[in-house]
Write a protein that holds these residues in place. Structure first.
Motif, PDB file in Angstrom:
ATOM      1  N   THR A 215      16.257   9.036   5.261  1.00  0.00           N
ATOM      2  CA  THR A 215      16.975   8.341   6.566  1.00  0.00           C
ATOM      3  C   THR A 215      17.360   9.781   7.350  1.00  0.00           C
ATOM      4  O   THR A 215      17.097  10.722   6.579  1.00  0.00           O
ATOM      5  CB  THR A 215      17.974   7.661   6.255  1.00  0.00           C
ATOM      6  N   LYS A 216      17.458   9.431   8.462  1.00  0.00           N
ATOM      7  CA  LYS A 216      18.035  10.635   9.373  1.00  0.00           C
ATOM      8  C   LYS A 216      19.477  11.066   8.862  1.00  0.00           C
ATOM      9  O   LYS A 216      19.874  12.090   9.444  1.00  0.00           O
ATOM     10  CB  LYS A 216      17.927  10.131  10.824  1.00  0.00           C
ATOM     11  N   TRP A 217      20.094  10.426   8.094  1.00  0.00           N
ATOM     12  CA  TRP A 217      21.556  10.601   7.767  1.00  0.00           C
ATOM     13  C   TRP A 217      21.460  11.066   6.227  1.00  0.00           C
ATOM     14  O   TRP A 217      22.596  11.379   5.701  1.00  0.00           O
ATOM     15  CB  TRP A 217      22.641   9.693   7.770  1.00  0.00           C
ATOM     16  N   GLY A 218      20.344  11.502   5.657  1.00  0.00           N
ATOM     17  CA  GLY A 218      20.020  12.317   4.509  1.00  0.00           C
ATOM     18  C   GLY A 218      19.959  11.443   3.140  1.00  0.00           C
ATOM     19  O   GLY A 218      19.961  11.975   2.115  1.00  0.00           O
ATOM     20  N   ARG A 219      19.987   9.901   3.329  1.00  0.00           N
ATOM     21  CA  ARG A 219      19.756   8.921   2.185  1.00  0.00           C
ATOM     22  C   ARG A 219      18.349   9.120   1.761  1.00  0.00           C
ATOM     23  O   ARG A 219      17.395   9.207   2.589  1.00  0.00           O
ATOM     24  CB  ARG A 219      20.057   7.718   2.592  1.00  0.00           C
ATOM     25  N   ARG A 220      18.039   8.693   0.500  1.00  0.00           N
ATOM     26  CA  ARG A 220      16.793   9.057  -0.061  1.00  0.00           C
ATOM     27  C   ARG A 220      16.424   7.373  -0.971  1.00  0.00           C
ATOM     28  O   ARG A 220      17.611   7.212  -1.425  1.00  0.00           O
ATOM     29  CB  ARG A 220      16.326   9.918  -1.064  1.00  0.00           C
ATOM     30  N   GLY A 221      15.445   6.986  -0.810  1.00  0.00           N
ATOM     31  CA  GLY A 221      15.096   5.666  -1.767  1.00  0.00           C
ATOM     32  C   GLY A 221      13.819   5.497  -1.765  1.00  0.00           C
ATOM     33  O   GLY A 221      12.995   6.451  -1.502  1.00  0.00           O
ATOM     34  N   HIS A 222      13.435   4.054  -2.134  1.00  0.00           N
ATOM     35  CA  HIS A 222      11.917   3.575  -2.151  1.00  0.00           C
ATOM     36  C   HIS A 222      11.980   2.194  -1.969  1.00  0.00           C
ATOM     37  O   HIS A 222      12.663   1.372  -1.825  1.00  0.00           O
ATOM     38  CB  HIS A 222      11.758   4.132  -3.564  1.00  0.00           C
ATOM     39  N   ILE A 223      10.699   1.796  -1.570  1.00  0.00           N
ATOM     40  CA  ILE A 223      10.589   0.299  -1.384  1.00  0.00           C
ATOM     41  C   ILE A 223      10.350  -0.371  -2.594  1.00  0.00           C
ATOM     42  O   ILE A 223       9.829  -0.066  -3.680  1.00  0.00           O
ATOM     43  CB  ILE A 223       9.393   0.165  -0.577  1.00  0.00           C
ATOM     44  N   LYS A 224      11.330  -1.668  -2.785  1.00  0.00           N
ATOM     45  CA  LYS A 224      11.124  -2.344  -3.990  1.00  0.00           C
ATOM     46  C   LYS A 224      10.563  -3.593  -3.976  1.00  0.00           C
ATOM     47  O   LYS A 224       9.544  -3.877  -5.040  1.00  0.00           O
ATOM     48  CB  LYS A 224      12.855  -2.802  -4.174  1.00  0.00           C
ATOM     49  N   GLU A 225      10.437  -4.323  -2.975  1.00  0.00           N
ATOM     50  CA  GLU A 225       9.656  -5.538  -2.779  1.00  0.00           C
ATOM     51  C   GLU A 225       9.344  -5.924  -1.245  1.00  0.00           C
ATOM     52  O   GLU A 225      10.094  -5.423  -0.581  1.00  0.00           O
ATOM     53  CB  GLU A 225       9.990  -6.612  -3.452  1.00  0.00           C
ATOM     54  N   ALA A 226       8.397  -6.709  -1.206  1.00  0.00           N
ATOM     55  CA  ALA A 226       7.990  -7.368   0.277  1.00  0.00           C
ATOM     56  C   ALA A 226       8.848  -8.487   0.476  1.00  0.00           C
ATOM     57  O   ALA A 226       8.778  -9.348  -0.402  1.00  0.00           O
ATOM     58  CB  ALA A 226       6.567  -7.368   0.512  1.00  0.00           C
ATOM     59  N   LEU A 227       9.488  -8.704   1.545  1.00  0.00           N
ATOM     60  CA  LEU A 227      10.052  -9.987   1.760  1.00  0.00           C
ATOM     61  C   LEU A 227       9.330 -10.776   2.952  1.00  0.00           C
ATOM     62  O   LEU A 227       9.001 -10.247   4.070  1.00  0.00           O
ATOM     63  CB  LEU A 227      11.284  -9.866   2.045  1.00  0.00           C
ATOM     64  N   GLY A 228       8.748 -11.961   2.679  1.00  0.00           N
ATOM     65  CA  GLY A 228       7.715 -12.842   3.637  1.00  0.00           C
ATOM     66  C   GLY A 228       6.430 -11.998   3.772  1.00  0.00           C
ATOM     67  O   GLY A 228       5.949 -11.090   2.886  1.00  0.00           O
ATOM     68  N   THR A 229       5.978 -12.348   5.084  1.00  0.00           N
ATOM     69  CA  THR A 229       4.388 -11.814   5.411  1.00  0.00           C
ATOM     70  C   THR A 229       4.644 -11.193   6.654  1.00  0.00           C
ATOM     71  O   THR A 229       3.556 -10.868   7.232  1.00  0.00           O
ATOM     72  CB  THR A 229       3.717 -13.136   5.376  1.00  0.00           C
ATOM     73  N   HIS A 230       5.671 -10.845   7.367  1.00  0.00           N
ATOM     74  CA  HIS A 230       5.922 -10.243   8.590  1.00  0.00           C
ATOM     75  C   HIS A 230       6.320  -8.726   8.695  1.00  0.00           C
ATOM     76  O   HIS A 230       6.973  -8.350   9.697  1.00  0.00           O
ATOM     77  CB  HIS A 230       6.707 -11.238   9.399  1.00  0.00           C
TER      78      HIS A 230
ATOM     79  N   TRP B 274       0.989  -1.141  -0.056  1.00  0.00           N
ATOM     80  CA  TRP B 274      -0.063  -0.013   0.163  1.00  0.00           C
ATOM     81  C   TRP B 274       0.947   1.204   0.041  1.00  0.00           C
ATOM     82  O   TRP B 274       0.517   2.194  -0.729  1.00  0.00           O
ATOM     83  CB  TRP B 274      -0.951  -0.085   1.263  1.00  0.00           C
ATOM     84  N   PHE B 275       2.005   1.330   0.777  1.00  0.00           N
ATOM     85  CA  PHE B 275       2.837   2.492   0.973  1.00  0.00           C
ATOM     86  C   PHE B 275       4.048   2.325  -0.103  1.00  0.00           C
ATOM     87  O   PHE B 275       4.964   3.285   0.222  1.00  0.00           O
ATOM     88  CB  PHE B 275       3.261   2.623   2.356  1.00  0.00           C
ATOM     89  N   LYS B 276       3.987   1.458  -1.035  1.00  0.00           N
ATOM     90  CA  LYS B 276       5.177   1.271  -1.849  1.00  0.00           C
ATOM     91  C   LYS B 276       5.513   2.582  -2.638  1.00  0.00           C
ATOM     92  O   LYS B 276       6.523   2.895  -2.612  1.00  0.00           O
ATOM     93  CB  LYS B 276       4.972   0.180  -2.542  1.00  0.00           C
ATOM     94  N   PRO B 277       4.453   3.240  -2.997  1.00  0.00           N
ATOM     95  CA  PRO B 277       4.899   4.563  -3.887  1.00  0.00           C
ATOM     96  C   PRO B 277       5.301   5.585  -3.124  1.00  0.00           C
ATOM     97  O   PRO B 277       6.004   6.452  -3.669  1.00  0.00           O
ATOM     98  CB  PRO B 277       3.534   4.984  -4.484  1.00  0.00           C
ATOM     99  N   VAL B 278       5.221   5.690  -1.894  1.00  0.00           N
ATOM    100  CA  VAL B 278       5.706   7.018  -1.020  1.00  0.00           C
ATOM    101  C   VAL B 278       7.392   6.815  -1.143  1.00  0.00           C
ATOM    102  O   VAL B 278       7.901   5.527  -0.715  1.00  0.00           O
ATOM    103  CB  VAL B 278       5.247   6.896   0.268  1.00  0.00           C
TER     104      VAL B 278
END
Length: 838
Positions: free
Chosen positions: A767-782, A759-763
């Motif tokens: 990080t607190k140290w200034g890195r930026r990124g995005h969610i690539k995929e979910a691992l497992g169900t937890h 659900w939140f993958k497009p957001v």
């Protein structure tokens, strides 16, 4: 060529077209003089200049003469306004005497000023309704008239109301300390509201030895220059000193306050109340409505009968007519004896207030009189749809074709089958209904924030065994019994006056403010509720500065009750310009009687209890509700955490009310981040549902304690009236990097199921140290997920995701503010419990 010339045919030269290149002329460094321009033009005017406003070209001496004339006219206007105050053509000079120290007596100052040695003639005693220590003074020598009044500074509302209408304030100081802590508190409130012209007075200097007088005055001047750097200190121990003070008050420069100079206002000197007859159907009698007749001198601007009037602390009302009684303080009468009880008495009358004939100046026309409508009329059927559109009919047809096959009991009809709902849909529907309300969602946010600390403490305590808990409880009971027998004396009395509920509330608020300061806007993801349901009203933004947000999207129901201007600044400039040019109605300086209709009897009770009555004429639209924004700064004397949507007391111009505002940052962007607490180190914008008020106007914010004391929280001024100002609440979900690779990492503890991650993958992540990124995929169900970043993460870094939703103030506007209790005893530093509450 020769043949053409011989035949007499002339060759036609080349004609340039419309696209011919035109080169610039050579700039020789000289410019034409005005005479050369006039000779070249020869009186001709270009076509473009004819469509603009013609400005006569003036010579140097003409421009100089025009500037001198404008300067002279401005100076004459200021001098005329200054000379009118206190003269025959203007209202009496209103002077309020304020004591700033518990050891000084303001009554001694007024007693010395009314003495015959000061050169004045006391023409009226108790000339102000509700104020016992007030009198009118005529000075034939200076050809001026004054109205002096002194009131207790313990009632902060009355002090601020009198300062709103006063022409001058006389501050009475102690000869050694200047002012005490409560006097400094009063000065903070007066400076924030707007301080008129003032004078500093001290008594007791003549009682000191001659050698110590200079040192005393020098020490006192050093104390006062912090607040009043250019003020002069007047000793007041003799009638000669009183004469010098009166001369200074009558000739000093008047400070102009914007919120009162643009509105007509008056301080009521004579008040009568006539109950409505039972036939009118308004409930006459001592507790019903009636007509309030107030008399006073018009100040500020001319008073119109068709405008609404606001009585400070009581609300807005309409006028029926304006009368012109005889002036109770005429400047041409110098030896007329004072009339006891005349001018400041409070009576219950059925007829006129004076035996002399009263002229009716003007009566209100019901068709032209402004209405008391404060809210817009809401039609609940505006959003209803009477007939489906074509697109809705097509969608319904497609939905009918794509029927969902489901098992139903035998013999069930198609109509009955449509009412059978699956379990999954039923659960989702219940979840949606639980979080459908804005206020409920905000309360859920606060509850989730507050449960973090409780959960931590419960987890820590759950590790202990039941036997250890029983032993600890027995030991605690024994210790409590011993302490209760040993504790006595001052400790026991101290604990008796402590409010444990207030202490717990203050501790909770302090911990929330501390947590918000250390981890701003961070929220833990709940374990029992899916994040996509819990935070369904939030959305992600690519850029807080540049991402679009529609200001008309999903507005609350309260927005249908308020008014909005197409351009507030343009309307404000137009209304203030019309008010400045308006010369209709009762002129400034006239002594008039206003007939105010449908006034509750509580206004009369307030006057009878000894409180002054201040009345102001409202500008157009100032009775209507809207979203007002106020720019404030935290007052340094208050350090208690103030949470957003907490009820505060507002003093805005001539109004005071209670409301629950929201706080936001003061920026120039189109979106503004909400602040959970009032910040002490930066200016904050306070947004609240309140009646429209045109700036400038000073604003004071008070917070009322449980015991009735009101503390000054913040001061500032009006900013704007804009319901479309977007205030966004931010929440931050945090996760921990579990496995770190060169450009990717496995993050956990941000979500706890696979559906929330998708659900939140497009957001976007940060990080607190200034890195930026995005969610690539979910691992497992937890809740583990693989994320890609622009650089390698550090092991101590934290992954964050920002979510936003728009928030609005709470509709808790209440125009009736309870009276504040004195927060400290004036004789010393005794706390509130020692005061006589009767």
């Amino acid at each position: 060529m020769a043949k053409m010339a011989a035949n007499g045919v002339k060759q036609q030269g080349h004609r340039p077209g419309i696209h011919k290149q035109k080169n610039k002329e050579h700039k020789h460094g000289k410019h034409r003089t005005k005479g050369e321009i006039e000779r070249e033009n020869k009186g001709r005017v270009s076509v473009t200049a004819l469509t603009k406003k013609q400005r006569k070209e003036q010579k140097k001496m003409d421009r100089r003469h025009k500037a001198n004339q404008l300067r002279r006219n401005k100076k004459d206007m200021v001098l005329t306004e200054k000379r009118r105050l206190g003269s025959r053509d203007g209202p009496p000079h209103l002077v309020v005497v304020v004591s700033l120290h518990a050891g000084v007596d303001a009554g001694a100052v007024t007693k010395l000023l009314r003495g015959e040695g000061a050169g004045g003639v006391v023409h009226q005693d108790r000339c102000i309704s509700g104020v016992s220590d007030s009198f009118g003074l005529i000075l034939p020598r200076f050809k001026q008239r004054f109205t002096f009044l002194s009131h207790s500074t313990a009632d902060m509302h009355s002090l601020l109301d009198m300062a709103k209408t006063a022409d001058s304030l006389v501050f009475v100081l102690d000869s050694t300390e200047g002012w005490d802590s409560y006097g400094d508190y009063c000065l903070s409130c007066l400076f924030a509201q707007g301080l008129p012209s003032h004078a500093l007075v001290c008594q007791g200097v003549s009682d000191l030895p001659v050698k110590k007088r200079v040192e005393s005055r020098r020490a006192l001047s050093k104390i006062t220059e912090v607040r009043f750097p250019d003020a002069r200190l007047f000793p007041l121990d003799s009638e000669q000193d009183a004469t010098l003070l009166l001369r200074h008050l009558g000739t000093q420069r008047q400070r102009k306050l914007g919120f009162r100079s643009r509105r007509s206002h008056l301080l009521c000197q004579h008040v009568t109340f006539t109950p409505n007859s039972p036939a009118e159907g308004t409930g006459g009698g001592p507790t019903g409505l009636g007509t309030l007749c107030v008399s006073g001198y018009v100040r500020g601007r001319p008073l119109r009968v068709d405008r609404l009037v606001h009585i400070c602390g009581h609300g807005d009302f309409q006028l029926s007519q304006i009368d012109a009684p005889s002036d109770p303080l005429p400047l041409n009468l110098t030896s007329r004896p004072a009339k006891p009880g005349k001018g400041g008495d409070v009576e219950m009358l059925d007829g006129g207030e004076d035996e002399a004939p009263v002229r009716v100046l003007m009566k209100a026309d019901p068709s032209c009189r402004e209405s008391l409508q404060t809210e817009a009329e809401v039609d609940p059927m505006d959003g209803e749809q009477t007939w489906p559109t074509e697109t809705e009919l097509l969608e319904a047809e497609e939905a009918r074709k794509n029927k969902r096959v489901m098992k139903v009991p035998k013999g069930t009809s198609d109509y009955q089958a449509t009412w059978i709902v699956d379990e999954d849909e039923e659960e989702n529907g219940e979840m949606y209904e639980e979080s459908s309300d804005d206020d409920g969602d905000d309360m859920m946010d606060e509850a989730m924030d507050g449960e973090d600390e409780e959960n931590n403490s419960q987890d820590a305590s759950s590790c202990c065994g039941s036997e250890e808990e029983e032993e600890e409880e027995e030991e605690e009971e024994e210790e409590e019994e011993v302490c209760s027998t040993e504790r006595a004396g001052p400790d026991h009395r101290y604990d008796e006056h402590m409010d444990e509920a207030a202490e717990e509330e203050g501790l909770k608020r302090y911990r929330e403010a501390r947590a918000n300061e250390m981890f701003p806007d961070e929220v833990d993801t709940p374990l029992d509720t899916p994040a996509r349901i819990r935070f369904q009203r939030y959305r992600g933004l690519k850029s807080f500065r540049s991402s679009p947000w529609d200001p008309m999207e999903n507005l609350p129901l309260n927005y249908s009750r308020i008014f909005q201007f197409q351009n507030f600044e343009r309307t404000r400039h137009r209304i203030l310009a019309e008010a400045a040019a308006d010369e209709e109605g009762a002129m400034v300086g006239w002594y008039v009687t206003l007939h105010i209709i449908d006034v509750p009897f509580s206004v009369m009770e307030s006057v009878q209890s000894g409180k002054p009555l201040v009345l102001v004429s409202l500008l157009p639209h100032e009775q209507k509700m809207s979203v007002m924004h106020v720019l404030v700064r935290r007052h340094p004397s208050n350090t208690e955490p103030i949470k957003s949507k907490e009820e505060l007391v507002f003093h805005c111009g001539f109004r005071r009310f209670r409301a629950s505002p929201i706080f936001s940052q003061h920026t120039s962007a189109d979106k503004h981040k909400m602040e959970r607490f009032l910040r002490p180190d930066a200016p904050t914008v306070v947004s609240v549902y309140a009646p429209i008020t045109f700036s400038p106007a000073g604003v004071l914010l008070f917070k009322q304690r449980n015991d009735g004391i009101q503390d000054l929280v913040a001061t500032g001024s009006l900013l704007s009236c804009d319901p479309q100002r977007i205030v966004l609440k931010r929440i931050v979900l945090s996760g921990h990097p579990f496995k770190i690779n060169r450009r990717s990492a496995v993050v956990r503890y941000m979500f706890f199921n696979r559906d929330d991650i998708m659900w939140f993958k497009p957001v976007e992540l940060r990080t607190k140290w200034g890195r930026r990124g995005h969610i690539k995929e979910a691992l497992g169900t937890h809740g583990h997920m693989k994320c890609v970043f622009d650089n390698q993460l550090r092991s101590q870094d934290t992954v964050l995701i920002n979510l936003y939703k728009r928030v609005y103030p709470r509709w808790t506007y209440d125009p009736y503010v309870p009276l504040p209790l004195p927060w400290v005893k004036r004789e010393g530093t005794v706390e509130m419990d020692d005061l006589d509450m009767e």
